[in-house]
Write a protein that holds these residues in place. Structure first.
Motif, PDB file in Angstrom:
ATOM      1  N   THR A  87       0.995  -1.116   0.096  1.00  7.84           N
ATOM      2  CA  THR A  87      -0.037  -0.073  -0.170  1.00  7.84           C
ATOM      3  C   THR A  87       0.767   1.406   0.162  1.00  7.84           C
ATOM      4  OG1 THR A  87      -1.846  -1.095   1.139  1.00  7.84           O
ATOM      5  CG2 THR A  87      -1.764   1.373   1.224  1.00  7.84           C
ATOM      6  N   LEU A  88       1.739   1.291   0.813  1.00  5.79           N
ATOM      7  CA  LEU A  88       2.692   2.371   0.926  1.00  5.79           C
ATOM      8  C   LEU A  88       3.472   2.567  -0.693  1.00  5.79           C
ATOM      9  CD1 LEU A  88       4.379   1.940   4.397  1.00  5.79           C
ATOM     10  CD2 LEU A  88       2.625   3.480   3.673  1.00  5.79           C
ATOM     11  N   LYS A  89       3.812   1.443  -1.173  1.00  2.00           N
ATOM     12  CA  LYS A  89       4.327   1.747  -2.437  1.00  2.00           C
ATOM     13  C   LYS A  89       3.371   2.226  -3.653  1.00  2.00           C
ATOM     14  CE  LYS A  89       7.647  -2.213  -2.735  1.00  2.00           C
ATOM     15  NZ  LYS A  89       7.778  -3.544  -3.217  1.00  2.00           N
ATOM     16  N   ALA A  90       2.249   1.777  -3.251  1.00  2.00           N
ATOM     17  CA  ALA A  90       1.159   2.109  -4.250  1.00  2.00           C
ATOM     18  C   ALA A  90       1.073   3.871  -3.945  1.00  2.00           C
ATOM     19  CB  ALA A  90      -0.385   1.533  -3.990  1.00  2.00           C
ATOM     20  N   LEU A  91       0.882   4.308  -2.729  1.00  2.00           N
ATOM     21  CA  LEU A  91       0.804   5.637  -2.482  1.00  2.00           C
ATOM     22  C   LEU A  91       1.921   6.434  -3.139  1.00  2.00           C
ATOM     23  CD1 LEU A  91      -0.425   5.418   1.271  1.00  2.00           C
ATOM     24  CD2 LEU A  91      -1.767   6.281  -0.765  1.00  2.00           C
ATOM     25  N   GLU A  92       3.119   5.967  -3.047  1.00  2.00           N
ATOM     26  CA  GLU A  92       4.427   6.650  -3.456  1.00  2.00           C
ATOM     27  C   GLU A  92       4.254   6.566  -5.239  1.00  2.00           C
ATOM     28  OE1 GLU A  92       7.856   4.337  -2.645  1.00  2.00           O
ATOM     29  OE2 GLU A  92       7.797   4.715  -0.367  1.00  2.00           O
ATOM     30  N   TYR A  93       3.697   5.531  -5.827  1.00  2.00           N
ATOM     31  CA  TYR A  93       3.573   5.565  -7.244  1.00  2.00           C
ATOM     32  C   TYR A  93       2.417   6.501  -7.628  1.00  2.00           C
ATOM     33  CZ  TYR A  93       6.217   1.340  -8.142  1.00  2.00           C
ATOM     34  OH  TYR A  93       7.126   0.181  -8.034  1.00  2.00           O
ATOM     35  N   ILE A  94       1.427   6.679  -6.818  1.00  2.00           N
ATOM     36  CA  ILE A  94       0.190   7.679  -7.246  1.00  2.00           C
ATOM     37  C   ILE A  94       0.881   8.977  -6.970  1.00  2.00           C
ATOM     38  CG2 ILE A  94      -1.889   8.596  -6.391  1.00  2.00           C
ATOM     39  CD1 ILE A  94      -2.477   5.787  -5.384  1.00  2.00           C
ATOM     40  N   ASP A  95       1.744   9.423  -5.966  1.00  2.00           N
ATOM     41  CA  ASP A  95       2.186  10.508  -5.791  1.00  2.00           C
ATOM     42  C   ASP A  95       3.264  11.122  -6.742  1.00  2.00           C
ATOM     43  OD1 ASP A  95       2.418  12.775  -4.221  1.00  2.00           O
ATOM     44  OD2 ASP A  95       4.454  12.396  -3.365  1.00  2.00           O
ATOM     45  N   GLY A  96       3.915  10.074  -7.422  1.00  2.00           N
ATOM     46  CA  GLY A  96       5.042  10.130  -8.386  1.00  2.00           C
ATOM     47  C   GLY A  96       4.261  10.187  -9.929  1.00  2.00           C
ATOM     48  N   LYS A  97       3.031   9.997  -9.865  1.00  2.00           N
ATOM     49  CA  LYS A  97       2.493   9.938 -11.167  1.00  2.00           C
ATOM     50  C   LYS A  97       2.737   8.589 -11.806  1.00  2.00           C
ATOM     51  CE  LYS A  97       1.051  14.154 -10.324  1.00  2.00           C
ATOM     52  NZ  LYS A  97      -0.254  14.467 -10.210  1.00  2.00           N
ATOM     53  N   LYS A  98       2.973   7.607 -11.315  1.00  2.00           N
ATOM     54  CA  LYS A  98       3.397   6.408 -12.006  1.00  2.00           C
ATOM     55  C   LYS A  98       2.075   5.360 -12.030  1.00  2.00           C
ATOM     56  CE  LYS A  98       8.189   6.488 -10.863  1.00  2.00           C
ATOM     57  NZ  LYS A  98       9.507   5.600 -10.222  1.00  2.00           N
ATOM     58  N   LEU A  99       1.082   5.677 -11.009  1.00  2.00           N
ATOM     59  CA  LEU A  99      -0.046   4.870 -10.983  1.00  2.00           C
ATOM     60  C   LEU A  99      -1.389   5.896 -10.837  1.00  2.00           C
ATOM     61  CD1 LEU A  99      -1.213   2.146 -10.494  1.00  2.00           C
ATOM     62  CD2 LEU A  99      -0.863   2.776  -7.966  1.00  2.00           C
ATOM     63  N   GLU A 100      -2.207   5.496 -11.588  1.00  2.00           N
ATOM     64  CA  GLU A 100      -3.443   6.477 -11.600  1.00  2.00           C
ATOM     65  C   GLU A 100      -4.596   5.776 -10.638  1.00  2.00           C
ATOM     66  OE1 GLU A 100      -5.297   7.050 -15.606  1.00  2.00           O
ATOM     67  OE2 GLU A 100      -3.256   7.695 -16.503  1.00  2.00           O
ATOM     68  N   ALA A 101      -4.596   6.599  -9.531  1.00  2.00           N
ATOM     69  CA  ALA A 101      -5.662   6.127  -8.487  1.00  2.00           C
ATOM     70  C   ALA A 101      -5.870   7.322  -7.648  1.00  2.00           C
ATOM     71  CB  ALA A 101      -4.948   5.145  -7.756  1.00  2.00           C
ATOM     72  N   ASP A 102      -6.868   7.367  -6.868  1.00  2.00           N
ATOM     73  CA  ASP A 102      -7.215   8.215  -5.841  1.00  2.00           C
ATOM     74  C   ASP A 102      -6.306   8.426  -4.584  1.00  2.00           C
ATOM     75  OD1 ASP A 102      -8.637  10.004  -3.893  1.00  2.00           O
ATOM     76  OD2 ASP A 102     -10.601   9.887  -4.952  1.00  2.00           O
ATOM     77  N   TYR A 103      -5.429   9.019  -4.298  1.00  2.00           N
ATOM     78  CA  TYR A 103      -4.689   8.933  -3.207  1.00  2.00           C
ATOM     79  C   TYR A 103      -5.562   8.860  -1.953  1.00  2.00           C
ATOM     80  CZ  TYR A 103      -0.276   9.932  -0.338  1.00  2.00           C
ATOM     81  OH  TYR A 103       0.592   9.741   0.410  1.00  2.00           O
ATOM     82  N   GLU A 104      -6.636   9.720  -1.660  1.00  5.29           N
ATOM     83  CA  GLU A 104      -7.118   9.840  -0.530  1.00  5.29           C
ATOM     84  C   GLU A 104      -8.144   8.675  -0.267  1.00  5.29           C
ATOM     85  OE1 GLU A 104      -6.920  12.600  -2.518  1.00  5.29           O
ATOM     86  OE2 GLU A 104      -5.704  13.776  -1.457  1.00  5.29           O
ATOM     87  N   LYS A 105      -8.702   8.039  -1.416  1.00  8.34           N
ATOM     88  CA  LYS A 105      -9.221   6.935  -1.304  1.00  8.34           C
ATOM     89  C   LYS A 105      -8.398   5.761  -0.969  1.00  8.34           C
ATOM     90  CE  LYS A 105     -12.724   4.132  -3.997  1.00  8.34           C
ATOM     91  NZ  LYS A 105     -13.565   3.804  -5.119  1.00  8.34           N
ATOM     92  N   VAL A 106      -7.355   5.565  -1.463  1.00 13.45           N
ATOM     93  CA  VAL A 106      -6.370   4.515  -0.964  1.00 13.45           C
ATOM     94  C   VAL A 106      -5.898   4.473   0.447  1.00 13.45           C
ATOM     95  CG1 VAL A 106      -3.963   3.517  -1.246  1.00 13.45           C
ATOM     96  CG2 VAL A 106      -5.312   4.165  -3.184  1.00 13.45           C
ATOM     97  N   VAL A 107      -5.710   5.785   0.968  1.00  7.43           N
ATOM     98  CA  VAL A 107      -5.663   6.013   2.398  1.00  7.43           C
ATOM     99  C   VAL A 107      -6.761   5.658   3.406  1.00  7.43           C
ATOM    100  CG1 VAL A 107      -5.151   7.639   4.020  1.00  7.43           C
ATOM    101  CG2 VAL A 107      -3.786   7.774   2.033  1.00  7.43           C
ATOM    102  N   PHE A 108      -7.961   6.061   2.886  1.00  2.00           N
ATOM    103  CA  PHE A 108      -9.155   5.541   3.519  1.00  2.00           C
ATOM    104  C   PHE A 108      -9.329   4.270   3.559  1.00  2.00           C
ATOM    105  CE2 PHE A 108     -13.629   4.571   3.260  1.00  2.00           C
ATOM    106  CZ  PHE A 108     -14.275   5.081   4.435  1.00  2.00           C
ATOM    107  N   VAL A 109      -9.289   3.661   2.385  1.00  2.00           N
ATOM    108  CA  VAL A 109      -9.332   1.837   2.535  1.00  2.00           C
ATOM    109  C   VAL A 109      -8.400   1.496   3.447  1.00  2.00           C
ATOM    110  CG1 VAL A 109      -9.368   0.063   0.941  1.00  2.00           C
ATOM    111  CG2 VAL A 109     -10.435   2.076   0.057  1.00  2.00           C
TER     112      VAL A 109
END
Length: 246
Positions: A87-109
């Motif tokens: 999950t932390l990797k996913a958040l890093e990827y989202i933050d670095g524009k390497k993964l298209e996803a809702d950052y806040e939603k990932v944190v919430f889930v």
């Protein structure tokens, strides 16, 4: 994983049809450059479609696990470990524009997965955490992704043996050898290595045929795992009901 599977089959079938059209140009020397470019492009595109399927199908799998609304005990421990680790990797990827996803939603889930009040919610897994890959979809990547959901030795799975046989070539199976060859060819083309023979249209279409069968088999494995999780849950539910009614 119907949506991701249908998407893959539709897109790769269209690609295969385009190759049919290119092959119809004939063997005249003037068309050889077009055929060469088409072959190399199709290999790159096929690899991209496979990677896209892998990511989308595993996220779809996790979505369906979440929708079952079952308690934590029915979810493989390996999935919880992957959920925490990736999950932390996913958040890093989202933050670095390497993964298209809702950052806040990932944190919430992710935060919801720590709640234990069974009346309010059931455990939730972060689907993006299961789409993380560190390499092209070769044998090791595929093996690791399935291992992350608790399925070990994926290429020895019954579905793979039924579709491809159980013949081995040293440490490799027919599937891993073909997939490895495909990814190596993809890498050579993508990185512009010289000295490699350009695959013919027919050779590329053989790889596409393999990929369609390969993806179908992976899809069957994922569907079977969903059924196993459901069956385990309902078996215990009926057992509890039976005890209650006695």
């Amino acid at each position: 994983m119907r949506a991701s599977y249908d998407s893959f089959i539709g897109e790769i079938s269209n690609l295969n049809s385009l190759l049919d059209r290119v092959e119809e140009l004939g063997s005249s020397p003037q068309y050889l450059p077009i055929k060469a470019i088409s072959s190399k492009s199709a290999i790159i595109m096929s690899s991209g479609l496979l990677e896209k399927y892998m990511k989308e199908s595993f996220m779809e799998f996790i979505e369906q696990i979440n929708e079952m609304n079952i308690s934590e005990e029915y979810i493989d421990d390996k999935m919880w470990k992957t959920n925490r680790k990736n999950t932390l990797k996913a958040l890093e990827y989202i933050d670095g524009k390497k993964l298209e996803a809702d950052y806040e939603k990932v944190v919430f889930v992710y935060s919801e997965s720590f709640r234990k009040n069974e009346k309010l919610n059931k455990p939730l897994l972060v689907k993006e955490a299961f789409s993380i890959t560190n390499a092209n979809p070769g044998p090791e990547t595929v093996k690791n992704m399935f291992s992350n959901i608790g399925i070990s030795k994926i290429f020895e799975n019954t579905f793979f043996q039924l579709e491809f046989g159980n013949e081995k070539f040293g440490d490799e199976t027919r599937v891993t050898r073909t997939l490895k060859s495909f990814i190596e060819l993809r890498n050579c083309i993508a990185h512009g290595y010289s000295g490699i023979p350009i695959p013919s249209i027919q050779e590329v279409q053989e790889y596409i045929k393999f990929l369609m069968k390969f993806v179908y088999t992976m899809n069957e494995v994922l569907n079977q795992r969903l059924l196993i999780v459901q069956a385990s849950h309902y078996k215990d539910c009926f057992k509890a009901l039976d005890l209650f009614c006695k």
